[in-house]
Motif scaffolding. Structure first.
Motif, PDB file in Angstrom:
ATOM      1  N   LEU A 262     106.016 101.912  -5.024  1.00 13.24           N
ATOM      2  CA  LEU A 262     106.144 103.335  -5.327  1.00 13.24           C
ATOM      3  C   LEU A 262     106.552 103.567  -6.785  1.00 13.24           C
ATOM      4  O   LEU A 262     106.030 104.472  -7.444  1.00 13.24           O
ATOM      5  CB  LEU A 262     107.151 103.997  -4.384  1.00 13.24           C
ATOM      6  N   GLU A 263     107.437 102.758  -7.296  1.00 12.92           N
ATOM      7  CA  GLU A 263     107.871 102.908  -8.690  1.00 12.92           C
ATOM      8  C   GLU A 263     106.709 102.680  -9.658  1.00 12.92           C
ATOM      9  O   GLU A 263     106.537 103.426 -10.617  1.00 12.92           O
ATOM     10  CB  GLU A 263     109.003 101.930  -9.000  1.00 12.92           C
ATOM     11  N   GLU A 264     105.899 101.668  -9.390  1.00 14.16           N
ATOM     12  CA  GLU A 264     104.737 101.400 -10.245  1.00 14.16           C
ATOM     13  C   GLU A 264     103.726 102.546 -10.186  1.00 14.16           C
ATOM     14  O   GLU A 264     103.156 102.936 -11.208  1.00 14.16           O
ATOM     15  CB  GLU A 264     104.061 100.090  -9.837  1.00 14.16           C
ATOM     16  N   LEU A 265     103.520 103.099  -8.998  1.00 13.59           N
ATOM     17  CA  LEU A 265     102.594 104.216  -8.843  1.00 13.59           C
ATOM     18  C   LEU A 265     103.106 105.441  -9.605  1.00 13.59           C
ATOM     19  O   LEU A 265     102.356 106.105 -10.316  1.00 13.59           O
ATOM     20  CB  LEU A 265     102.409 104.537  -7.364  1.00 13.59           C
ATOM     21  N   THR A 266     104.402 105.704  -9.490  1.00 13.94           N
ATOM     22  CA  THR A 266     105.015 106.826 -10.206  1.00 13.94           C
ATOM     23  C   THR A 266     104.883 106.644 -11.713  1.00 13.94           C
ATOM     24  O   THR A 266     104.531 107.586 -12.436  1.00 13.94           O
ATOM     25  CB  THR A 266     106.502 106.952  -9.815  1.00 13.94           C
ATOM     26  N   GLU A 267     105.138 105.438 -12.202  1.00 15.94           N
ATOM     27  CA  GLU A 267     105.026 105.154 -13.634  1.00 15.94           C
ATOM     28  C   GLU A 267     103.587 105.262 -14.122  1.00 15.94           C
ATOM     29  O   GLU A 267     103.331 105.778 -15.213  1.00 15.94           O
ATOM     30  CB  GLU A 267     105.586 103.763 -13.940  1.00 15.94           C
ATOM     31  N   SER A 268     102.651 104.803 -13.315  1.00  8.29           N
ATOM     32  CA  SER A 268     101.238 104.892 -13.686  1.00  8.29           C
ATOM     33  C   SER A 268     100.798 106.344 -13.813  1.00  8.29           C
ATOM     34  O   SER A 268     100.108 106.715 -14.772  1.00  8.29           O
ATOM     35  CB  SER A 268     100.388 104.159 -12.643  1.00  8.29           C
ATOM     36  N   LEU A 269     101.210 107.166 -12.872  1.00 11.73           N
ATOM     37  CA  LEU A 269     100.884 108.590 -12.942  1.00 11.73           C
ATOM     38  C   LEU A 269     101.534 109.235 -14.161  1.00 11.73           C
ATOM     39  O   LEU A 269     100.911 110.043 -14.858  1.00 11.73           O
ATOM     40  CB  LEU A 269     101.325 109.307 -11.663  1.00 11.73           C
ATOM     41  N   ALA A 270     102.782 108.887 -14.437  1.00 11.50           N
ATOM     42  CA  ALA A 270     103.501 109.457 -15.585  1.00 11.50           C
ATOM     43  C   ALA A 270     102.805 109.115 -16.890  1.00 11.50           C
ATOM     44  O   ALA A 270     102.750 109.949 -17.806  1.00 11.50           O
ATOM     45  CB  ALA A 270     104.946 108.959 -15.598  1.00 11.50           C
ATOM     46  N   THR A 271     102.248 107.934 -16.989  1.00  9.13           N
ATOM     47  CA  THR A 271     101.519 107.523 -18.186  1.00  9.13           C
ATOM     48  C   THR A 271     100.350 108.454 -18.468  1.00  9.13           C
ATOM     49  O   THR A 271     100.022 108.722 -19.624  1.00  9.13           O
ATOM     50  CB  THR A 271     101.004 106.070 -18.025  1.00  9.13           C
ATOM     51  N   ASP A 272      99.762 108.993 -17.399  1.00  6.84           N
ATOM     52  CA  ASP A 272      98.614 109.892 -17.540  1.00  6.84           C
ATOM     53  C   ASP A 272      98.997 111.375 -17.554  1.00  6.84           C
ATOM     54  O   ASP A 272      98.132 112.247 -17.532  1.00  6.84           O
ATOM     55  CB  ASP A 272      97.613 109.630 -16.413  1.00  6.84           C
ATOM     56  N   GLY A 273     100.311 111.662 -17.546  1.00  6.50           N
ATOM     57  CA  GLY A 273     100.764 113.044 -17.644  1.00  6.50           C
ATOM     58  C   GLY A 273     101.043 113.733 -16.317  1.00  6.50           C
ATOM     59  O   GLY A 273     101.090 114.960 -16.247  1.00  6.50           O
ATOM     60  N   TYR A 274     101.237 112.950 -15.266  1.00  5.15           N
ATOM     61  CA  TYR A 274     101.519 113.510 -13.942  1.00  5.15           C
ATOM     62  C   TYR A 274     102.925 113.119 -13.499  1.00  5.15           C
ATOM     63  O   TYR A 274     103.446 112.083 -13.883  1.00  5.15           O
ATOM     64  CB  TYR A 274     100.512 112.987 -12.905  1.00  5.15           C
ATOM     65  N   GLU A 275     103.506 113.962 -12.653  1.00  7.55           N
ATOM     66  CA  GLU A 275     104.805 113.666 -12.057  1.00  7.55           C
ATOM     67  C   GLU A 275     104.642 113.689 -10.552  1.00  7.55           C
ATOM     68  O   GLU A 275     103.930 114.542 -10.009  1.00  7.55           O
ATOM     69  CB  GLU A 275     105.825 114.715 -12.489  1.00  7.55           C
ATOM     70  N   MET A 276     105.293 112.749  -9.880  1.00 10.65           N
ATOM     71  CA  MET A 276     105.196 112.679  -8.429  1.00 10.65           C
ATOM     72  C   MET A 276     106.586 112.818  -7.831  1.00 10.65           C
ATOM     73  O   MET A 276     107.503 112.097  -8.210  1.00 10.65           O
ATOM     74  CB  MET A 276     104.570 111.346  -8.000  1.00 10.65           C
ATOM     75  N   ALA A 277     106.727 113.748  -6.890  1.00  7.28           N
ATOM     76  CA  ALA A 277     107.983 113.939  -6.172  1.00  7.28           C
ATOM     77  C   ALA A 277     107.751 113.593  -4.711  1.00  7.28           C
ATOM     78  O   ALA A 277     106.746 114.007  -4.123  1.00  7.28           O
ATOM     79  CB  ALA A 277     108.454 115.380  -6.305  1.00  7.28           C
TER      80      ALA A 277
END
Length: 77
Positions: free
Chosen positions: A5-20
């Motif tokens: 989950l942490e890697e998925l969250t970081e990957s999304l953040a790299t592209d400008g997305y935030e996941m809650a």
């Protein structure tokens, strides 16, 4: 394939997305939001994201509610 989950969250953040993630033992509501200027429709199809989330959360896909940026916030039942 196991997804962290942490890697998925970081990957999304790299592209400008935030996941809650709002989680109970039996289900989860995952909300993805896009930063200003980031395409809200440019994510992988929801079925693909749910597959990743199922692996990361240890829940069946049917127990995960996924909300993408163009869909707004889920309404409580």
């Amino acid at each position: 394939m196991t997804v962290n989950l942490e890697e998925l969250t970081e990957s999304l953040a790299t592209d400008g997305y935030e996941m809650a993630v709002a989680r109970t033992p039996d289900d989860a509501v995952v909300t993805v939001s896009a930063a200003d200027g980031i395409c809200g429709d440019c994510l992988v199809p929801k079925e693909v994201m749910k597959s990743f989330l199922s692996s990361a959360l240890g829940l069946p896909e049917t127990r995960i509610e996924l909300v993408y940026p163009t869909e707004g916030n889920p309404q409580p039942a």
